[in-house]
Design a protein around this motif. Structure first.
Motif, PDB file in Angstrom:
ATOM      1  N   TYR A  31      13.854  58.558 -10.542  1.00  0.00           N
ATOM      2  CA  TYR A  31      13.554  57.916  -9.261  1.00  0.00           C
ATOM      3  C   TYR A  31      12.076  57.999  -8.891  1.00  0.00           C
ATOM      4  O   TYR A  31      11.675  57.522  -7.834  1.00  0.00           O
ATOM      5  CB  TYR A  31      14.418  58.513  -8.149  1.00  0.00           C
ATOM      6  CG  TYR A  31      15.876  58.127  -8.322  1.00  0.00           C
ATOM      7  CD1 TYR A  31      16.369  56.942  -7.802  1.00  0.00           C
ATOM      8  CD2 TYR A  31      16.743  58.949  -9.047  1.00  0.00           C
ATOM      9  CE1 TYR A  31      17.696  56.577  -7.980  1.00  0.00           C
ATOM     10  CE2 TYR A  31      18.067  58.595  -9.230  1.00  0.00           C
ATOM     11  CZ  TYR A  31      18.530  57.406  -8.699  1.00  0.00           C
ATOM     12  OH  TYR A  31      19.848  57.033  -8.891  1.00  0.00           O
ATOM     13  N   ASN A  46      14.743  53.755 -11.012  1.00  0.00           N
ATOM     14  CA  ASN A  46      15.630  53.048 -10.096  1.00  0.00           C
ATOM     15  C   ASN A  46      15.148  53.124  -8.657  1.00  0.00           C
ATOM     16  O   ASN A  46      14.501  54.095  -8.254  1.00  0.00           O
ATOM     17  CB  ASN A  46      17.049  53.628 -10.171  1.00  0.00           C
ATOM     18  CG  ASN A  46      17.857  53.065 -11.325  1.00  0.00           C
ATOM     19  OD1 ASN A  46      19.038  52.778 -11.197  1.00  0.00           O
ATOM     20  ND2 ASN A  46      17.223  52.902 -12.477  1.00  0.00           N
ATOM     21  N   SER A  47      15.476  52.082  -7.871  1.00  0.00           N
ATOM     22  CA  SER A  47      15.202  52.116  -6.438  1.00  0.00           C
ATOM     23  C   SER A  47      16.229  53.016  -5.763  1.00  0.00           C
ATOM     24  O   SER A  47      17.284  53.307  -6.340  1.00  0.00           O
ATOM     25  CB  SER A  47      15.231  50.705  -5.861  1.00  0.00           C
ATOM     26  OG  SER A  47      16.541  50.159  -5.906  1.00  0.00           O
ATOM     27  N   ARG A  49      18.570  52.757  -3.517  1.00  0.00           N
ATOM     28  CA  ARG A  49      19.953  52.278  -3.412  1.00  0.00           C
ATOM     29  C   ARG A  49      20.422  51.648  -4.724  1.00  0.00           C
ATOM     30  O   ARG A  49      21.476  51.030  -4.768  1.00  0.00           O
ATOM     31  CB  ARG A  49      20.075  51.267  -2.265  1.00  0.00           C
ATOM     32  CG  ARG A  49      19.857  51.882  -0.888  1.00  0.00           C
ATOM     33  CD  ARG A  49      19.664  50.811   0.181  1.00  0.00           C
ATOM     34  NE  ARG A  49      20.775  49.845   0.161  1.00  0.00           N
ATOM     35  CZ  ARG A  49      20.683  48.613   0.656  1.00  0.00           C
ATOM     36  NH1 ARG A  49      19.520  48.185   1.174  1.00  0.00           N
ATOM     37  NH2 ARG A  49      21.724  47.798   0.623  1.00  0.00           N
ATOM     38  N   GLN A  50      19.620  51.804  -5.769  1.00  0.00           N
ATOM     39  CA  GLN A  50      19.932  51.281  -7.103  1.00  0.00           C
ATOM     40  C   GLN A  50      20.152  49.759  -7.092  1.00  0.00           C
ATOM     41  O   GLN A  50      21.014  49.232  -7.788  1.00  0.00           O
ATOM     42  CB  GLN A  50      21.131  52.003  -7.706  1.00  0.00           C
ATOM     43  CG  GLN A  50      20.868  53.492  -7.893  1.00  0.00           C
ATOM     44  CD  GLN A  50      21.798  54.141  -8.902  1.00  0.00           C
ATOM     45  OE1 GLN A  50      22.162  53.532  -9.896  1.00  0.00           O
ATOM     46  NE2 GLN A  50      22.155  55.389  -8.657  1.00  0.00           N
ATOM     47  N   LEU A  51      19.308  49.074  -6.294  1.00  0.00           N
ATOM     48  CA  LEU A  51      19.338  47.612  -6.287  1.00  0.00           C
ATOM     49  C   LEU A  51      18.479  47.047  -7.410  1.00  0.00           C
ATOM     50  O   LEU A  51      18.803  46.004  -7.990  1.00  0.00           O
ATOM     51  CB  LEU A  51      18.829  47.081  -4.941  1.00  0.00           C
ATOM     52  CG  LEU A  51      19.604  47.519  -3.700  1.00  0.00           C
ATOM     53  CD1 LEU A  51      18.956  46.956  -2.442  1.00  0.00           C
ATOM     54  CD2 LEU A  51      21.061  47.083  -3.796  1.00  0.00           C
ATOM     55  N   SER A 132      10.832  50.399  -4.822  1.00  0.00           N
ATOM     56  CA  SER A 132      11.471  50.195  -3.521  1.00  0.00           C
ATOM     57  C   SER A 132      12.713  49.325  -3.653  1.00  0.00           C
ATOM     58  O   SER A 132      12.914  48.633  -4.656  1.00  0.00           O
ATOM     59  CB  SER A 132      10.485  49.545  -2.542  1.00  0.00           C
ATOM     60  OG  SER A 132      10.370  48.153  -2.798  1.00  0.00           O
ATOM     61  N   ASP A 133      13.533  49.312  -2.610  1.00  0.00           N
ATOM     62  CA  ASP A 133      14.726  48.471  -2.592  1.00  0.00           C
ATOM     63  C   ASP A 133      14.393  47.006  -2.324  1.00  0.00           C
ATOM     64  O   ASP A 133      15.301  46.172  -2.278  1.00  0.00           O
ATOM     65  CB  ASP A 133      15.722  48.983  -1.546  1.00  0.00           C
ATOM     66  CG  ASP A 133      16.486  50.212  -2.024  1.00  0.00           C
ATOM     67  OD1 ASP A 133      16.818  50.271  -3.215  1.00  0.00           O
ATOM     68  OD2 ASP A 133      16.740  51.113  -1.205  1.00  0.00           O
ATOM     69  N   GLU A 134      13.110  46.673  -2.156  1.00  0.00           N
ATOM     70  CA  GLU A 134      12.650  45.279  -2.110  1.00  0.00           C
ATOM     71  C   GLU A 134      12.209  44.799  -3.485  1.00  0.00           C
ATOM     72  O   GLU A 134      11.768  43.671  -3.631  1.00  0.00           O
ATOM     73  CB  GLU A 134      11.488  45.126  -1.121  1.00  0.00           C
ATOM     74  CG  GLU A 134      11.863  45.292   0.335  1.00  0.00           C
ATOM     75  CD  GLU A 134      10.675  45.069   1.242  1.00  0.00           C
ATOM     76  OE1 GLU A 134       9.561  45.578   0.929  1.00  0.00           O
ATOM     77  OE2 GLU A 134      10.838  44.385   2.271  1.00  0.00           O
TER      78      GLU A 134
END
Length: 431
Positions: A31, A46-47, A49-51, A132-134
């Motif tokens: 992470y 990984n982001s 939230r694993q998006l 990031s999750d973006e």
């Protein structure tokens, strides 16, 4: 007991077979990346939230070339949205992504030669990298300050939270550029951007020449893309003049879509795509998808039907082909000429001297309006009409909801018929 042992033996053999056939099929997840914890080809970043995940990938299974990229973690097939070393692939499995002694994120080969770097000056080796999750790869300083992120260096995709930018004050220009081919992420022929003009338009350029144009922005949609008007949400957000002469464009996630993004293909097709788990990726709109949509296809004063499979041009009323011979052979490059030159409509003495009737305006509906318009700040359509009438060089005008008064001088270029969602052009003619 024997059958159970046989089952585990088979599972173990299958795992061994898949790992050797697809060496990156089983990867450990991390992470963050630090100076003491690099990313190897056997790992993914990984982001939270694993998006999204970042790792090494090979776009062509027959190639040994490896790239570092970001993709959606749960989307199949793998959809890569960003590539670090798009011009410099690595060809060995001993490469790694690490923090260098200067605090920059570096892709190094087995001999520790730098293949790619964030190349930010004045950093320390206490930097940390996260995803990031973006879908942004972010390099933070030891104090947690963001000092670099991948959205400032886009490749061929634009996601929510990232922007296409033209900033006349700071000189910042952010565009997205196609891959060279579906299996080669190096810089391709097509670039997407939002150059400074009023009202704004989005362009796809092939090299330095326009390849496609969105039509003018009416505060909610680009009027040259009727599919945007057909949806409750256009999927695009455009912000002007945060600083003088600046334009920022991004996308948002449409309802019923898990992900949305804007992507330019290696062949120059711009797509706004949506991902739904039960359906996969599909295009909410895309362009150009027909020869008629390519910029200036019918040249000056020529139009075509957007939905025709083959390009067939015709001249606007009051115009004739510059070369009948060329047009009879399907060569539209000469465009069209006026059948009768305009008089100066506001000059009565000119009309009396030349004889005949004064010039008039012919309303042509259902068009993608021409390029190279001038925006006039007027109170209503009547004043817009009068301003064009009083200008001897005015070729036509349009008054569009959400925009206002647009006028054109000289040639009218890059028009085509839009049976659904087109606008009215008032064309100056002499009869």
């Amino acid at each position: 007991m024997g059958r159970r042992r046989e089952f585990f033996v088979k599972v173990g053999f299958l795992s061994f077979f898949l790992f050797n056939l697809f060496p990156f099929a089983y990867r450990s997840v991390i992470y963050n990346i630090t100076a003491t914890k690099p990313l190897s080809p056997e790992q993914t970043l990984n982001s939270p939230r694993q998006l999204f995940e970042l790792g090494f990938f090979t776009p062509n299974n027959n190639s040994h070339n490896q790239y570092v990229g970001i993709w959606f973690k749960e989307v199949v097939p793998k959809t890569v949205i960003w590539v670090a070393n798009r011009e410099k692939p690595v060809a060995n499995s001993t490469s790694s992504l690490t923090i260098g002694s200067d605090g920059n994120l570096r892709l190094v080969d087995g001999q520790q030669n730098t293949i790619w770097s964030t190349n930010v000056s004045g950093q320390s080796n206490g930097s940390i990298v996260v995803l990031s999750d973006e879908g942004k790869l972010v390099l933070n300083s030891i104090t947690g300050e963001k000092i670099w992120d991948s959205s400032q260096h886009p490749t061929d995709s634009l996601l929510p939270g990232s922007w296409l930018v033209y900033n006349g004050t700071s000189g910042e220009r952010l565009t997205v550029t196609s891959w060279k081919s579906d299996h080669d992420p190096s810089v391709g022929d097509f670039t997407v951007g939002v150059p400074p003009q009023t009202p704004p338009q989005a362009f796809v350029w092939k090299g330095s020449k326009p390849h496609w144009r969105s039509g003018q922005w009416d505060k909610s949609t680009f009027i040259g893309i009727p599919e945007m008007e057909a949806d409750y949400q256009s999927g695009v957000i455009l912000v002007e003049d945060i600083q003088p002469g600046s334009i920022y464009l991004t996308v948002n996630i449409l309802r019923n879509c898990s992900y949305s993004m804007l992507m330019i293909s290696p062949t120059g097709v711009l797509r706004f795509i949506c991902w739904v788990e039960a359906r996969g990726w599909y295009a909410k709109w895309e362009a150009p998808v027909a020869p008629c949509e390519v910029y200036g296809a019918c040249r000056p004063f020529g139009v075509c039907d957007r939905y025709e499979a083959n390009l067939t041009c015709r001249c606007l009323k009051g115009f004739v082909p510059k070369s009948d011979e060329e047009w009879s052979k399907g060569n539209w490059t000469g465009g069209c000429l006026r059948r009768a030159e305009l008089t100066c409509r506001g000059n009565t003495s000119s009309i009396n001297t030349q004889g005949g009737k004064p010039d008039r305006f012919l309303k042509i509906g259902g068009l993608k309006l021409p390029d190279l318009s001038e925006f006039l700040k007027v109170s209503d359509e009547i004043e817009c009409h009068q301003r064009c009438l009083n200008n001897c060089s005015c070729s036509g005008y349009a008054y569009v909801n959400g925009i206002g008064c647009l006028v054109w001088t000289g040639n009218l270029l890059d028009m085509h018929e839009l049976p659904d969602g087109g606008k009215d052009l008032n064309l100056a003619l002499h009869t």
